[in-house]
Write a protein that holds these residues in place. Structure first.
Motif, PDB file in Angstrom:
ATOM      1  N   PHE A  50      51.267 -26.851  63.426  1.00  0.00           N
ATOM      2  CA  PHE A  50      50.798 -26.052  64.577  1.00  0.00           C
ATOM      3  C   PHE A  50      51.232 -24.591  64.500  1.00  0.00           C
ATOM      4  O   PHE A  50      50.417 -23.686  64.684  1.00  0.00           O
ATOM      5  CB  PHE A  50      51.313 -26.650  65.888  1.00  0.00           C
ATOM      6  CG  PHE A  50      50.717 -27.994  66.220  1.00  0.00           C
ATOM      7  CD1 PHE A  50      49.389 -28.278  65.949  1.00  0.00           C
ATOM      8  CD2 PHE A  50      51.496 -28.974  66.834  1.00  0.00           C
ATOM      9  CE1 PHE A  50      48.837 -29.509  66.274  1.00  0.00           C
ATOM     10  CE2 PHE A  50      50.944 -30.212  67.162  1.00  0.00           C
ATOM     11  CZ  PHE A  50      49.628 -30.476  66.881  1.00  0.00           C
ATOM     12  N   GLN A  51      52.534 -24.376  64.242  1.00  0.00           N
ATOM     13  CA  GLN A  51      53.038 -22.998  64.291  1.00  0.00           C
ATOM     14  C   GLN A  51      52.388 -22.101  63.235  1.00  0.00           C
ATOM     15  O   GLN A  51      51.871 -21.030  63.592  1.00  0.00           O
ATOM     16  CB  GLN A  51      54.563 -22.997  64.182  1.00  0.00           C
ATOM     17  CG  GLN A  51      55.178 -21.632  64.407  1.00  0.00           C
ATOM     18  CD  GLN A  51      56.672 -21.728  64.663  1.00  0.00           C
ATOM     19  OE1 GLN A  51      57.118 -22.255  65.672  1.00  0.00           O
ATOM     20  NE2 GLN A  51      57.456 -21.237  63.724  1.00  0.00           N
ATOM     21  N   PRO A  52      52.382 -22.525  61.942  1.00  0.00           N
ATOM     22  CA  PRO A  52      51.716 -21.649  60.959  1.00  0.00           C
ATOM     23  C   PRO A  52      50.215 -21.521  61.219  1.00  0.00           C
ATOM     24  O   PRO A  52      49.638 -20.465  60.957  1.00  0.00           O
ATOM     25  CB  PRO A  52      51.991 -22.319  59.604  1.00  0.00           C
ATOM     26  CG  PRO A  52      52.411 -23.704  59.908  1.00  0.00           C
ATOM     27  CD  PRO A  52      53.027 -23.676  61.285  1.00  0.00           C
ATOM     28  N   ALA A  53      49.589 -22.563  61.754  1.00  0.00           N
ATOM     29  CA  ALA A  53      48.145 -22.479  62.028  1.00  0.00           C
ATOM     30  C   ALA A  53      47.872 -21.443  63.115  1.00  0.00           C
ATOM     31  O   ALA A  53      46.956 -20.626  62.986  1.00  0.00           O
ATOM     32  CB  ALA A  53      47.602 -23.848  62.430  1.00  0.00           C
ATOM     33  N   LEU A  54      48.689 -21.436  64.172  1.00  0.00           N
ATOM     34  CA  LEU A  54      48.464 -20.450  65.233  1.00  0.00           C
ATOM     35  C   LEU A  54      48.776 -19.033  64.754  1.00  0.00           C
ATOM     36  O   LEU A  54      48.105 -18.077  65.144  1.00  0.00           O
ATOM     37  CB  LEU A  54      49.290 -20.800  66.474  1.00  0.00           C
ATOM     38  CG  LEU A  54      48.758 -21.988  67.275  1.00  0.00           C
ATOM     39  CD1 LEU A  54      49.651 -22.253  68.480  1.00  0.00           C
ATOM     40  CD2 LEU A  54      47.315 -21.762  67.733  1.00  0.00           C
ATOM     41  N   ARG A  55      49.798 -18.907  63.898  1.00  0.00           N
ATOM     42  CA  ARG A  55      50.087 -17.571  63.337  1.00  0.00           C
ATOM     43  C   ARG A  55      48.903 -17.075  62.527  1.00  0.00           C
ATOM     44  O   ARG A  55      48.517 -15.914  62.616  1.00  0.00           O
ATOM     45  CB  ARG A  55      51.328 -17.629  62.446  1.00  0.00           C
ATOM     46  CG  ARG A  55      52.585 -17.722  63.274  1.00  0.00           C
ATOM     47  CD  ARG A  55      53.809 -17.192  62.530  1.00  0.00           C
ATOM     48  NE  ARG A  55      54.937 -17.213  63.455  1.00  0.00           N
ATOM     49  CZ  ARG A  55      56.113 -17.762  63.190  1.00  0.00           C
ATOM     50  NH1 ARG A  55      56.336 -18.293  62.009  1.00  0.00           N
ATOM     51  NH2 ARG A  55      57.061 -17.748  64.091  1.00  0.00           N
ATOM     52  N   GLU A  56      48.309 -17.971  61.733  1.00  0.00           N
ATOM     53  CA  GLU A  56      47.166 -17.585  60.914  1.00  0.00           C
ATOM     54  C   GLU A  56      45.963 -17.228  61.797  1.00  0.00           C
ATOM     55  O   GLU A  56      45.239 -16.275  61.512  1.00  0.00           O
ATOM     56  CB  GLU A  56      46.825 -18.718  59.932  1.00  0.00           C
ATOM     57  CG  GLU A  56      45.696 -18.411  58.957  1.00  0.00           C
ATOM     58  CD  GLU A  56      45.937 -17.182  58.076  1.00  0.00           C
ATOM     59  OE1 GLU A  56      47.101 -16.792  57.878  1.00  0.00           O
ATOM     60  OE2 GLU A  56      44.931 -16.614  57.603  1.00  0.00           O
ATOM     61  N   ILE A  57      45.771 -17.989  62.870  1.00  0.00           N
ATOM     62  CA  ILE A  57      44.687 -17.668  63.808  1.00  0.00           C
ATOM     63  C   ILE A  57      44.888 -16.252  64.368  1.00  0.00           C
ATOM     64  O   ILE A  57      43.938 -15.465  64.476  1.00  0.00           O
ATOM     65  CB  ILE A  57      44.636 -18.719  64.953  1.00  0.00           C
ATOM     66  CG1 ILE A  57      44.152 -20.075  64.421  1.00  0.00           C
ATOM     67  CG2 ILE A  57      43.767 -18.241  66.115  1.00  0.00           C
ATOM     68  CD1 ILE A  57      42.693 -20.129  63.989  1.00  0.00           C
ATOM     69  N   GLY A  58      46.139 -15.920  64.688  1.00  0.00           N
ATOM     70  CA  GLY A  58      46.447 -14.570  65.174  1.00  0.00           C
ATOM     71  C   GLY A  58      46.097 -13.504  64.136  1.00  0.00           C
ATOM     72  O   GLY A  58      45.519 -12.466  64.474  1.00  0.00           O
ATOM     73  N   GLU A  65      38.238 -11.358  61.977  1.00  0.00           N
ATOM     74  CA  GLU A  65      37.496 -12.488  61.426  1.00  0.00           C
ATOM     75  C   GLU A  65      37.280 -13.571  62.472  1.00  0.00           C
ATOM     76  O   GLU A  65      36.570 -14.549  62.223  1.00  0.00           O
ATOM     77  CB  GLU A  65      38.234 -13.050  60.195  1.00  0.00           C
ATOM     78  CG  GLU A  65      38.221 -12.075  59.019  1.00  0.00           C
ATOM     79  CD  GLU A  65      39.111 -12.524  57.873  1.00  0.00           C
ATOM     80  OE1 GLU A  65      39.000 -13.687  57.472  1.00  0.00           O
ATOM     81  OE2 GLU A  65      39.930 -11.701  57.404  1.00  0.00           O
ATOM     82  N   LEU A  66      37.936 -13.445  63.627  1.00  0.00           N
ATOM     83  CA  LEU A  66      37.723 -14.363  64.755  1.00  0.00           C
ATOM     84  C   LEU A  66      37.573 -13.536  66.019  1.00  0.00           C
ATOM     85  O   LEU A  66      38.217 -12.495  66.166  1.00  0.00           O
ATOM     86  CB  LEU A  66      38.944 -15.283  64.952  1.00  0.00           C
ATOM     87  CG  LEU A  66      39.180 -16.469  64.032  1.00  0.00           C
ATOM     88  CD1 LEU A  66      40.369 -17.260  64.551  1.00  0.00           C
ATOM     89  CD2 LEU A  66      37.960 -17.370  63.950  1.00  0.00           C
ATOM     90  N   THR A  67      36.752 -13.999  66.948  1.00  0.00           N
ATOM     91  CA  THR A  67      36.656 -13.313  68.236  1.00  0.00           C
ATOM     92  C   THR A  67      37.802 -13.784  69.139  1.00  0.00           C
ATOM     93  O   THR A  67      38.467 -14.777  68.846  1.00  0.00           O
ATOM     94  CB  THR A  67      35.331 -13.641  68.940  1.00  0.00           C
ATOM     95  OG1 THR A  67      35.348 -15.043  69.258  1.00  0.00           O
ATOM     96  CG2 THR A  67      34.129 -13.328  68.065  1.00  0.00           C
ATOM     97  N   VAL A  68      38.001 -13.067  70.241  1.00  0.00           N
ATOM     98  CA  VAL A  68      39.028 -13.469  71.212  1.00  0.00           C
ATOM     99  C   VAL A  68      38.718 -14.875  71.737  1.00  0.00           C
ATOM    100  O   VAL A  68      39.609 -15.716  71.879  1.00  0.00           O
ATOM    101  CB  VAL A  68      39.097 -12.459  72.381  1.00  0.00           C
ATOM    102  CG1 VAL A  68      40.027 -12.962  73.474  1.00  0.00           C
ATOM    103  CG2 VAL A  68      39.587 -11.103  71.883  1.00  0.00           C
TER     104      VAL A  68
END
Lengths: 224, 133
Positions: A50-58, A65-68
């Motif tokens: 979870f933690q690295p995935a959310l950091r990567e999403i940020g 590359e991602l919208t809000v």
């Protein structure tokens, strides 16, 4: 569990990131179920998936590359997946003596790190009270007075929230004096500079939720 | 915020005047770079105002805690974020310079000097990035 040492969070992380990136909640849940089945414990899923995935999403959002909206969806799915993983790891075992209250200094979002700490402490038998973000300071102090926890854990994800965090600490110190709980702080500004914790009036900080659990285990005795 | 130290006073003044400082700096940026209006339109100008307010939000705790690295880390993050959205480092640099100008017009000289030194640290960190890149 001996399997946990062999299970590798990295492969689950990549699959999980793909699922939340595309907003696929069912797939995200499925991957976390598989990670549990492969022997990953809750701490490994929280800190290794979870933690690295959310950091990567940020980072993906930062890189445009991602919208809000996509970022918020990924966070919402992760909060639901955390609750699901926690439910599967949950036991009724508790020592009932060690108590912690947790609150975020932020007025919005960024609550996931503190939620992780509370869940992991719960599994260690602590009684945790998680208040999330945007808690008025006087109402936080009233709850600290009433529950008399051993620890108050406060987080600030961004530096603009530090003045509010400091005000929370000062209010707890003023209200409870010598009988005040241990005050722990966490969040990005403290990763960059751990010495900030003391300057803001806190007793301790930790680099991640697992370290925090270990540190609190050492500092707060079980029996009273 | 500590009202005794000049850093504490500067941080408190920035907090109190955040809205007008951000507006002044945004107006000055658009007067200075008229091409921004054609490039980004009215929505762009609103975004710019938000970004400059956000920059001041990050400037305040850095000054209050006398921690320049807190602000330079933010400036690096902002520059990456804006470059990914086709806003050039030159515009970020200009916005920091115009925040300084607005601060010099509104704050007492000793407070403005403190704020300026933090803004300069941010500008220097962008200069380093440009030389490397």
């Amino acid at each position: 569990m001996t399997v946990a040492a062999e299970a590798n969070p990295a492969e689950h992380y990549a699959a999980y990131l793909g699922a939340i990136r595309s907003g696929d909640r069912r797939r995200a849940f499925q991957i976390i179920d598989e990670a549990r089945d492969a022997g990953l414990d809750l701490a490994a899923i929280y800190l290794g998936v979870f933690q690295p995935a959310l950091r990567e999403i940020g980072s993906l959002w930062q890189n445009n590359e991602l919208t809000v909206a996509e970022e918020h969806l990924a966070t919402a799915i992760t909060q639901a997946a955390m609750a699901r993983a926690y439910e599967r790891a949950f036991t009724w075992r508790t020592d009932g003596s060690r108590k912690l209250i947790a609150a975020c200094a932020d007025v919005e979002r960024h609550e996931v790190g503190l939620r992780m700490l509370c869940d992991l402490l719960d599994l260690e038998g602590w009684h945790t009270t998680y208040l999330g973000a945007a808690v008025p300071i006087d109402s936080l102090v009233a709850m600290v007075r009433r529950l008399r926890p051993d620890v108050v854990a406060l987080s600030a994800a961004l530096s603009p929230h530090l003045p509010r965090l400091r005000a929370m600490i000062a209010a707890i110190r003023d209200a409870l004096g010598d009988t005040r709980p241990l005050i722990m702080v966490g969040g990005r500004p403290f990763l960059d500079d751990p010495s900030l914790a003391e300057r803001l009036g806190a007793d301790l900080t930790a680099q991640n939720a697992t370290d925090a659990v270990r540190l609190l285990g050492e500092r707060v005795s079980r029996a009273r | 915020m500590d009202s005794v130290t000049v850093e504490g006073r500067a941080a408190a003044e920035l907090l109190a005047r955040k809205t007008s400082l951000a507006q002044t700096a945004t107006d000055a940026l658009y007067a200075d770079m008229p091409e921004l209006t054609t490039r980004y339109g009215a929505v762009g100008r609103e975004r710019c105002l938000e970004d400059i307010r956000y920059t001041i939000d990050h400037l305040i705790p850095a000054i209050d805690l006398t921690q320049p690295s807190m602000f330079t880390a933010y400036v690096g993050w902002l520059d990456d974020l804006l470059r990914a959205r086709n806003v050039s480092t030159r515009e970020v640099i200009r916005s920091l310079e115009l925040i300084e100008q607005a601060v010099r017009n509104e704050l007492a000289p000793d407070e403005a000097n403190v704020v300026a030194s933090f803004l300069r640290a941010g500008l220097d960190s962008l200069g380093a990035v440009r030389r490397e890149g």
